[in-house]
Design a protein around this motif. Structure first.
Motif, mmCIF file in Angstrom:
data_model
loop_
_atom_site.group_PDB
_atom_site.id
_atom_site.type_symbol
_atom_site.label_atom_id
_atom_site.label_comp_id
_atom_site.label_asym_id
_atom_site.label_seq_id
_atom_site.Cartn_x
_atom_site.Cartn_y
_atom_site.Cartn_z
ATOM 1 N N ILE A 25 55.007 43.838 54.847
ATOM 2 C CA ILE A 25 54.128 44.766 54.202
ATOM 3 C C ILE A 25 54.781 45.633 53.269
ATOM 4 N N PRO A 26 54.479 46.013 52.227
ATOM 5 C CA PRO A 26 53.030 45.675 51.578
ATOM 6 C C PRO A 26 53.070 44.601 50.692
ATOM 7 N N THR A 27 51.884 43.905 50.645
ATOM 8 C CA THR A 27 51.706 43.007 49.734
ATOM 9 C C THR A 27 51.410 43.815 48.303
ATOM 10 N N ILE A 28 52.162 43.452 47.108
ATOM 11 C CA ILE A 28 51.788 44.458 45.976
ATOM 12 C C ILE A 28 50.910 43.372 44.889
ATOM 13 N N ILE A 29 49.858 43.872 44.711
ATOM 14 C CA ILE A 29 49.068 43.370 43.554
ATOM 15 C C ILE A 29 48.984 44.012 42.466
ATOM 16 N N MET A 30 49.398 43.546 41.180
ATOM 17 C CA MET A 30 49.383 44.273 40.051
ATOM 18 C C MET A 30 48.293 43.737 39.128
ATOM 19 N N MET A 31 47.192 44.579 38.791
ATOM 20 C CA MET A 31 46.000 44.319 38.043
ATOM 21 C C MET A 31 46.297 44.613 36.467
ATOM 22 N N VAL A 32 46.341 43.544 35.572
ATOM 23 C CA VAL A 32 46.488 43.615 34.390
ATOM 24 C C VAL A 32 45.209 43.216 33.526
ATOM 25 N N GLY A 33 45.104 43.543 32.437
ATOM 26 C CA GLY A 33 43.857 42.815 31.446
ATOM 27 C C GLY A 33 43.524 43.814 30.321
ATOM 28 N N LEU A 34 42.846 43.470 29.485
ATOM 29 C CA LEU A 34 42.488 44.289 28.418
ATOM 30 C C LEU A 34 41.316 45.080 28.940
ATOM 31 N N GLN A 35 41.150 46.233 28.121
ATOM 32 C CA GLN A 35 40.016 47.352 28.472
ATOM 33 C C GLN A 35 38.794 46.946 28.316
ATOM 34 N N GLY A 36 38.024 47.303 29.362
ATOM 35 C CA GLY A 36 36.712 46.797 29.458
ATOM 36 C C GLY A 36 36.543 45.288 30.258
ATOM 37 N N ALA A 37 37.696 44.880 30.409
ATOM 38 C CA ALA A 37 37.423 43.478 30.964
ATOM 39 C C ALA A 37 36.890 43.541 32.484
ATOM 40 N N LYS B 10 52.634 53.100 55.407
ATOM 41 C CA LYS B 10 52.656 51.665 55.999
ATOM 42 C C LYS B 10 51.327 51.106 55.699
ATOM 43 N N ASN B 11 51.340 51.111 54.325
ATOM 44 C CA ASN B 11 49.721 50.300 53.858
ATOM 45 C C ASN B 11 50.167 49.004 53.736
ATOM 46 N N ASP B 12 49.268 48.128 53.862
ATOM 47 C CA ASP B 12 49.595 46.577 53.991
ATOM 48 C C ASP B 12 49.448 46.127 52.721
ATOM 49 N N TYR B 13 48.700 46.866 51.688
ATOM 50 C CA TYR B 13 48.483 46.370 50.568
ATOM 51 C C TYR B 13 48.558 47.237 49.379
ATOM 52 N N VAL B 14 49.168 47.208 48.399
ATOM 53 C CA VAL B 14 49.280 48.192 47.166
ATOM 54 C C VAL B 14 48.542 47.585 46.118
#
Ligand code: GDP
Length: 297
Positions: free
Chosen positions: A100-112, A184-188
């Protein structure tokens, strides 16, 4: 409703075949012309359409299909299989970190739908894995984004790490990750900035966050309603960031379906989830075979 036009046109082409007892090569060619047009009108990438038609035709004509007892039914099956393949064959699960943690990055255009999807993903992880995700608010350019994420965090019971809008996003992510390590968060889940279109400054910032956070998953949120533009956006992001998966949002709207059918084939990246509404539980794992059945109606 999504895919309505496409479903109707595909059904039209295939039911003509079904009505015939014996199916000839000319019948197949005619059906393929209609299917080709239906896909192009649904805004599916032209090269994807071309490859699809070629394979379906070869399979329908080149084997014993036409001589079989139920040629039309077999052609429908071939179309179903190839549509499924076009969208990636099987569901692709989230990449997980061994520790841990599994890191998830969110990307995208505005409004998506990036911020909404971050909340949906937190909801999904809490519900399905009893996870304890931490969300990091790294979109400092749209002040409302931080409040939006905090509201979502409260709704789903996930803490949100934020430092307002005056700190560099890379620094926010650095401190957010330190907090996750302590707690100790398991996801970010990192909510990054969007723009109306891809620009160099944004890509540089995302690349910097990427270098620091080394995410296990870089999820690109794209709006299914924008059709081919969604595919172009996916290619643009992918060329700089090496995205690992796509979330296709707004599939509840009346999208013609082109994005759902082209993104995988054009970018090689799997669609992992679809957004089916504005509510936080309206996120579905993407199953190419189920989507194909839905499209064929
Ligand atoms: P961001 O700028 O990418 O963070 O986009 P937001 O998360 O703020 O979403 C933009 C708008 O799209 C909001 O009004 C959301 O409620 C809406 N939205 C997001 N996902 C979906 C979806 O799957 N279906 C529908 N109908 N609306 C969505």
């Amino acid at each position: 409703m999504a895919f309505e036009g496409l479903t109707e046109r595909l059904q039209g082409a295939l039911s003509k075949l079904r009505r015939k007892g014996k199916v000839t090569e000319a019948d197949v060619n005619q059906a393929m012309r209609e299917i080709r047009l239906a896909l192009l009108e649904a805004d599916v990438n032209f090269k994807v359409v071309k490859d699809f038609i070629k394979v379906v035709k070869e399979k329908a004509i080149g084997t014993e299909v036409l001589e079989s007892l139920s040629p039309a039914q077999q052609i429908v099956k071939i179309v179903d299989e190839e549509l499924t393949k076009m969208m990636g064959e099987t569901a692709v699960p989230l990449n997980k970190s061994p520790k841990i943690p599994t890191i998830i990055m969110m990307v995208g255009l505005q409004g998506a739908g990036k911020t909404t999807t971050a909340g949906k993903l937190a909801t999904y992880l809490i519900k399905n894995e009893k996870a304890r995700p931490l969300m990091i608010a790294a979109d400092i350019y749209r002040p409302a984004a931080i409040d939006q994420l905090k509201t979502v965090g409260e709704q789903v019971g996930a803490p949100v790490f934020e430092m307002g809008t005056d700190v560099n996003p890379v620094e926010i992510v650095r401190q957010g990750l330190a907090q996750a390590a302590l707690q100790k968060n398991d996801y970010v889940l990192i909510d990054t900035a969007g723009r109306l279109q891809i620009d160099e400054a944004l890509m540089q910032e995302l690349a910097d966050i990427n270098d620091l956070a080394r995410p296990n998953e870089t999820l690109l949120t794209v709006d299914a309603m924008t059709g081919q533009a969604a595919v172009d956006v996916a290619e643009g992001f992918n060329s700089r960031l090496d995205i690992t998966g796509v979330v296709l949002t707004k599939l509840d709207g009346d999208t013609r379906g082109g994005a759902a059918l082209s993104i995988r084939a054009v970018t090689g990246k799997p669609i992992k989830f679809t957004g089916q509404g504005e509510k936080l539980n309206q996120l579905d794992v993407f199953y190419p075979d189920r989507m194909s059945s839905r499209i064929l109606g």
